[in-house]
Design a protein around this motif. Structure first.
Motif, PDB file in Angstrom:
ATOM      1  N   LEU A   4     -12.734   9.312   5.159  1.00  0.00           N
ATOM      2  CA  LEU A   4     -11.190   9.253   5.531  1.00  0.00           C
ATOM      3  C   LEU A   4     -11.078   7.633   5.338  1.00  0.00           C
ATOM      4  CD1 LEU A   4     -10.362  10.989   8.713  1.00  0.00           C
ATOM      5  CD2 LEU A   4      -9.905  11.709   6.339  1.00  0.00           C
ATOM      6  N   ILE A   5     -12.203   6.774   5.163  1.00  0.00           N
ATOM      7  CA  ILE A   5     -11.880   5.773   4.998  1.00  0.00           C
ATOM      8  C   ILE A   5     -12.182   5.060   3.711  1.00  0.00           C
ATOM      9  CG2 ILE A   5     -12.447   4.956   7.433  1.00  0.00           C
ATOM     10  CD1 ILE A   5     -15.327   3.583   6.484  1.00  0.00           C
ATOM     11  N   LEU A   6     -13.099   5.765   2.923  1.00  0.00           N
ATOM     12  CA  LEU A   6     -13.246   5.569   1.453  1.00  0.00           C
ATOM     13  C   LEU A   6     -12.373   5.501   0.647  1.00  0.00           C
ATOM     14  CD1 LEU A   6     -15.687   4.642  -0.192  1.00  0.00           C
ATOM     15  CD2 LEU A   6     -15.916   6.971  -0.723  1.00  0.00           C
ATOM     16  N   PRO A   7     -11.307   6.359   0.611  1.00  0.00           N
ATOM     17  CA  PRO A   7     -10.042   6.067  -0.065  1.00  0.00           C
ATOM     18  C   PRO A   7      -9.231   4.992   0.197  1.00  0.00           C
ATOM     19  CG  PRO A   7     -10.308   8.418   0.664  1.00  0.00           C
ATOM     20  CD  PRO A   7     -11.457   7.600   1.272  1.00  0.00           C
ATOM     21  N   LEU A   8      -9.247   4.652   1.483  1.00  0.00           N
ATOM     22  CA  LEU A   8      -8.418   3.657   1.958  1.00  0.00           C
ATOM     23  C   LEU A   8      -9.084   2.376   1.330  1.00  0.00           C
ATOM     24  CD1 LEU A   8      -7.460   4.558   5.496  1.00  0.00           C
ATOM     25  CD2 LEU A   8      -6.204   4.564   3.802  1.00  0.00           C
ATOM     26  N   ILE A   9     -10.285   2.102   1.378  1.00  0.00           N
ATOM     27  CA  ILE A   9     -10.941   1.032   0.939  1.00  0.00           C
ATOM     28  C   ILE A   9     -10.854   1.115  -0.830  1.00  0.00           C
ATOM     29  CG2 ILE A   9     -12.987  -0.048   0.653  1.00  0.00           C
ATOM     30  CD1 ILE A   9     -14.267   1.402   3.136  1.00  0.00           C
ATOM     31  N   ILE A  10     -10.934   1.880  -1.131  1.00  0.00           N
ATOM     32  CA  ILE A  10     -10.766   1.954  -2.643  1.00  0.00           C
ATOM     33  C   ILE A  10      -9.373   1.451  -3.179  1.00  0.00           C
ATOM     34  CG2 ILE A  10     -10.645   3.391  -5.003  1.00  0.00           C
ATOM     35  CD1 ILE A  10     -13.086   4.997  -3.658  1.00  0.00           C
ATOM     36  N   MET A  11      -8.295   2.049  -2.296  1.00  0.00           N
ATOM     37  CA  MET A  11      -6.915   1.516  -2.585  1.00  0.00           C
ATOM     38  C   MET A  11      -6.543   0.472  -2.296  1.00  0.00           C
ATOM     39  SD  MET A  11      -3.694   3.117  -0.374  1.00  0.00           S
ATOM     40  CE  MET A  11      -4.234   2.255   1.032  1.00  0.00           C
ATOM     41  N   LEU A  12      -7.332  -0.253  -1.277  1.00  0.00           N
ATOM     42  CA  LEU A  12      -7.027  -1.726  -0.892  1.00  0.00           C
ATOM     43  C   LEU A  12      -7.586  -2.473  -2.051  1.00  0.00           C
ATOM     44  CD1 LEU A  12      -6.130  -3.782   0.937  1.00  0.00           C
ATOM     45  CD2 LEU A  12      -8.306  -3.936   2.235  1.00  0.00           C
ATOM     46  N   ILE A  13      -8.965  -2.350  -2.472  1.00  0.00           N
ATOM     47  CA  ILE A  13      -9.521  -3.135  -3.447  1.00  0.00           C
ATOM     48  C   ILE A  13      -8.738  -2.769  -4.986  1.00  0.00           C
ATOM     49  CG2 ILE A  13     -11.532  -2.988  -5.208  1.00  0.00           C
ATOM     50  CD1 ILE A  13     -13.235  -1.919  -2.631  1.00  0.00           C
ATOM     51  N   MET A  14      -8.086  -1.868  -5.338  1.00  0.00           N
ATOM     52  CA  MET A  14      -7.197  -1.593  -6.355  1.00  0.00           C
ATOM     53  C   MET A  14      -5.934  -2.399  -6.512  1.00  0.00           C
ATOM     54  SD  MET A  14      -7.965   2.350  -7.537  1.00  0.00           S
ATOM     55  CE  MET A  14      -6.946   2.243  -8.900  1.00  0.00           C
ATOM     56  N   ILE A  15      -5.332  -2.526  -5.354  1.00  0.00           N
ATOM     57  CA  ILE A  15      -4.164  -3.241  -5.055  1.00  0.00           C
ATOM     58  C   ILE A  15      -4.267  -4.818  -5.277  1.00  0.00           C
ATOM     59  CG2 ILE A  15      -2.460  -4.054  -3.453  1.00  0.00           C
ATOM     60  CD1 ILE A  15      -2.633  -1.027  -2.271  1.00  0.00           C
ATOM     61  N   MET A  16      -5.386  -4.803  -4.476  1.00  0.00           N
ATOM     62  CA  MET A  16      -5.662  -6.664  -4.795  1.00  0.00           C
ATOM     63  C   MET A  16      -6.233  -7.006  -6.126  1.00  0.00           C
ATOM     64  SD  MET A  16      -4.641  -7.461  -1.854  1.00  0.00           S
ATOM     65  CE  MET A  16      -5.119  -9.351  -1.981  1.00  0.00           C
ATOM     66  N   ALA A  17      -6.816  -6.023  -6.697  1.00  0.00           N
ATOM     67  CA  ALA A  17      -7.541  -6.363  -8.043  1.00  0.00           C
ATOM     68  C   ALA A  17      -6.273  -6.277  -9.240  1.00  0.00           C
ATOM     69  CB  ALA A  17      -8.548  -5.334  -8.555  1.00  0.00           C
ATOM     70  N   GLU A  18      -5.516  -5.400  -8.969  1.00  0.00           N
ATOM     71  CA  GLU A  18      -4.186  -5.497  -9.813  1.00  0.00           C
ATOM     72  C   GLU A  18      -3.316  -6.751  -9.598  1.00  0.00           C
ATOM     73  OE1 GLU A  18      -0.446  -2.437 -11.099  1.00  0.00           O
ATOM     74  OE2 GLU A  18      -0.817  -3.705  -9.019  1.00  0.00           O
ATOM     75  N   ALA A  19      -3.022  -7.271  -8.537  1.00  0.00           N
ATOM     76  CA  ALA A  19      -2.444  -8.331  -8.113  1.00  0.00           C
ATOM     77  C   ALA A  19      -3.040  -9.436  -8.761  1.00  0.00           C
ATOM     78  CB  ALA A  19      -2.368  -8.440  -6.535  1.00  0.00           C
ATOM     79  N   PHE A  20      -4.430  -9.625  -8.658  1.00  0.00           N
ATOM     80  CA  PHE A  20      -5.043 -10.758  -9.320  1.00  0.00           C
ATOM     81  C   PHE A  20      -5.172 -10.717 -10.909  1.00  0.00           C
ATOM     82  CE2 PHE A  20      -7.027 -11.357  -5.026  1.00  0.00           C
ATOM     83  CZ  PHE A  20      -6.908 -12.662  -4.857  1.00  0.00           C
ATOM     84  N   ILE A  21      -5.257  -9.450 -11.235  1.00  0.00           N
ATOM     85  CA  ILE A  21      -5.169  -9.627 -12.776  1.00  0.00           C
ATOM     86  C   ILE A  21      -3.713  -9.643 -13.400  1.00  0.00           C
ATOM     87  CG2 ILE A  21      -5.202  -7.775 -14.945  1.00  0.00           C
ATOM     88  CD1 ILE A  21      -7.423  -6.254 -13.032  1.00  0.00           C
ATOM     89  N   LEU A  22      -2.495  -9.388 -12.636  1.00  0.00           N
ATOM     90  CA  LEU A  22      -1.442  -9.622 -13.079  1.00  0.00           C
ATOM     91  C   LEU A  22      -0.945 -11.168 -13.051  1.00  0.00           C
ATOM     92  CD1 LEU A  22       0.766  -6.936 -11.331  1.00  0.00           C
ATOM     93  CD2 LEU A  22       0.326  -7.258 -13.866  1.00  0.00           C
ATOM     94  N   GLN A  23      -1.571 -11.800 -11.751  1.00  0.00           N
ATOM     95  CA  GLN A  23      -1.273 -13.321 -11.744  1.00  0.00           C
ATOM     96  C   GLN A  23      -1.923 -14.302 -12.549  1.00  0.00           C
ATOM     97  OE1 GLN A  23       0.318 -14.543  -8.108  1.00  0.00           O
ATOM     98  NE2 GLN A  23      -0.797 -16.319  -8.221  1.00  0.00           N
ATOM     99  N   PHE A  24      -3.475 -13.817 -12.590  1.00  0.00           N
ATOM    100  CA  PHE A  24      -4.398 -14.890 -13.254  1.00  0.00           C
ATOM    101  C   PHE A  24      -4.597 -14.525 -14.533  1.00  0.00           C
ATOM    102  CE2 PHE A  24      -5.058 -15.239  -8.476  1.00  0.00           C
ATOM    103  CZ  PHE A  24      -4.539 -16.382  -8.417  1.00  0.00           C
ATOM    104  N   ILE A  25      -4.446 -13.521 -15.215  1.00  0.00           N
ATOM    105  CA  ILE A  25      -4.771 -13.147 -16.417  1.00  0.00           C
ATOM    106  C   ILE A  25      -3.498 -12.630 -17.208  1.00  0.00           C
ATOM    107  CG2 ILE A  25      -5.815 -11.283 -18.036  1.00  0.00           C
ATOM    108  CD1 ILE A  25      -8.060 -11.012 -15.695  1.00  0.00           C
ATOM    109  N   LYS A  26      -2.537 -11.901 -16.772  1.00  0.00           N
ATOM    110  CA  LYS A  26      -1.252 -11.716 -17.489  1.00  0.00           C
ATOM    111  C   LYS A  26      -0.364 -12.624 -17.214  1.00  0.00           C
ATOM    112  CE  LYS A  26      -2.028  -6.770 -18.168  1.00  0.00           C
ATOM    113  NZ  LYS A  26      -2.143  -6.712 -19.693  1.00  0.00           N
ATOM    114  N   LYS A  27      -0.367 -13.649 -16.175  1.00  0.00           N
ATOM    115  CA  LYS A  27       0.091 -14.634 -15.888  1.00  0.00           C
ATOM    116  C   LYS A  27       1.744 -14.111 -15.428  1.00  0.00           C
ATOM    117  CE  LYS A  27      -3.052 -17.551 -17.255  1.00  0.00           C
ATOM    118  NZ  LYS A  27      -3.709 -18.346 -16.205  1.00  0.00           N
ATOM    119  N   VAL A  28       1.468 -12.975 -14.440  1.00  0.00           N
ATOM    120  CA  VAL A  28       2.789 -12.415 -13.976  1.00  0.00           C
ATOM    121  C   VAL A  28       2.937 -13.071 -12.539  1.00  0.00           C
ATOM    122  CG1 VAL A  28       3.911 -10.390 -13.346  1.00  0.00           C
ATOM    123  CG2 VAL A  28       2.938 -10.542 -15.453  1.00  0.00           C
TER     124      VAL A  28
END
Length: 368
Positions: A4-28
């Protein structure tokens, strides 16, 4: 409860990873307050009601099923469930846009003005409850609970993916599946486009029922919907109903704006404690006790307090500090919980509550 918790952990990691990619790589520019609200919008209340949805489904399957699939090859049962679930979701989603009481629940999801993975989990507290009647027919038909849960996870995973802001067009898959390109159209502020592309996984339902639209080429791309917006998950879930029932409410102005890093870290610590709760108690319906109720209540109240901090409310700082210290003092010191994950995250949130109070008392971030 690792499954039950593994999907939640993966989801949280993906959300934060995308946010960092958008802000620091794609400059959004990322609106981190919006990300915090999306993560904080009733995680545990949604989890509780999702559990209730499954309890109701299993009850219907156990007591009222026609057992139509008993003598059917298992592969047929799986294929039927995959298609029937998505068909039911299409009509559930479409009716949420047409019926005012259902829209009062669904509009919280559409108030997000930034299209990214965190938007996928932005929801009203009550959104899972409205799924019960739509999927009860599968239980009555005789789809086993285990298959229903697995198929639900499959479809929700696709829907989560379809909120990402990075994936380009997916070629031939655009003709078969719902993709981020299709779903972005559904989140446009223009109501004509927001009332299209209701499908969850397979785009054929929109094409079959005449609700399919492509990305407009002659309009500026703005996401979100009109409505009272609150960073507090309780008020965000209640305000649409208050407006529907014409109950007056005037939101008050915030008094401070704390550093973004403080808000984001508090959200992540609280989300981590919620994951620990799920690890220990699952959906929480098996032999609940006073201790479980106490922990659940503390985490929900902390979620509300964090929302109040995001809005700059004085009461929220005091509430957050009290809860951040009450949780470890009560569960670790008084009840002598010794599991490493509780010690780690309860200790972190106590430290966060203290730092937040100190910064607030200094008054540096108060709004004039």
């Amino acid at each position: 409860m690792m499954e039950l918790i593994l999907p939640l952990i993966i989801m949280l990691i993906m959300i934060m990873a995308e946010a960092f990619i958008l802000q620091f790589i794609k400059k959004v520019t990322i609106n981190w307050s919006d990300v915090v609200f999306n993560l904080n919008s009733g995680l545990l209340m949604l989890w509780l009601f999702r559990g209730l949805e499954l309890v109701c489904y299993h009850f219907m399957y156990t007591h009222f099923s026609f057992n139509l699939f008993v003598h059917v090859p298992i592969i047929i049962t799986w294929l039927f469930t995959i298609l029937a679930w998505d068909f039911g979701f299409y009509w559930e989603h479409r009716l949420h846009h047409k019926i005012p009481m259902l829209w009062a629940i669904h509009m919280v999801h559409h108030q997000g003005e930034h299209f990214n993975l965190s938007l996928a989990i932005r929801n009203s507290w009550y959104s899972s409850l409205t799924s019960i009647p739509f999927f009860a027919l599968l239980a009555i038909a005789g789809v086993p609970t285990s298959i229903f849960i697995t198929v639900s996870i499959f479809h929700y995973s696709i829907q989560f993916f379809n909120h990402n802001a990075i994936t380009p067009k997916l070629g031939i898959l655009e003709r078969i599946l719902v993709t981020p390109t299709h779903h972005k159209v559904h989140h446009l502020k223009d109501q004509y486009y927001a009332n299209s592309n209701f499908s969850g996984s397979f785009i054929m339902w929109d094409k079959l029922f005449g609700t399919f639209e492509t990305t407009p080429k002659d309009k500026s791309i703005n996401y979100g919907s009109q409505g009272l917006i609150s960073q507090n998950p309780f008020w965000a879930s209640m305000l649409p109903f208050m407006r529907l029932l014409k109950i007056p409410f005037t939101p008050t102005q915030g008094f401070y704006r704390l550093p973004t890093i403080l808000l984001v870290s508090g959200c992540l610590f609280l989300f981590s404690l919620a994951i620990c709760y799920v690890y220990d108690y699952g959906y929480g319906y098996q032999d609940p006790n006073v201790i479980q109720y106490s922990l659940f209540s503390c985490l929900v109240l902390a979620s509300i307090a964090l929302g109040g901090i995001a809005e700059g409310k004085h009461w929220a700082i005091i509430s957050w500090f009290i809860l951040c210290w009450f949780i470890p003092l009560f569960f670790i010191i008084f009840l002598q919980w010794s599991a490493l994950y509780w010690l780690l995250f309860m200790g972190m949130i106590a430290l966060h509550g203290s730092i937040t109070l100190i910064i607030w008392l200094k008054g540096k971030y108060h709004v004039n």
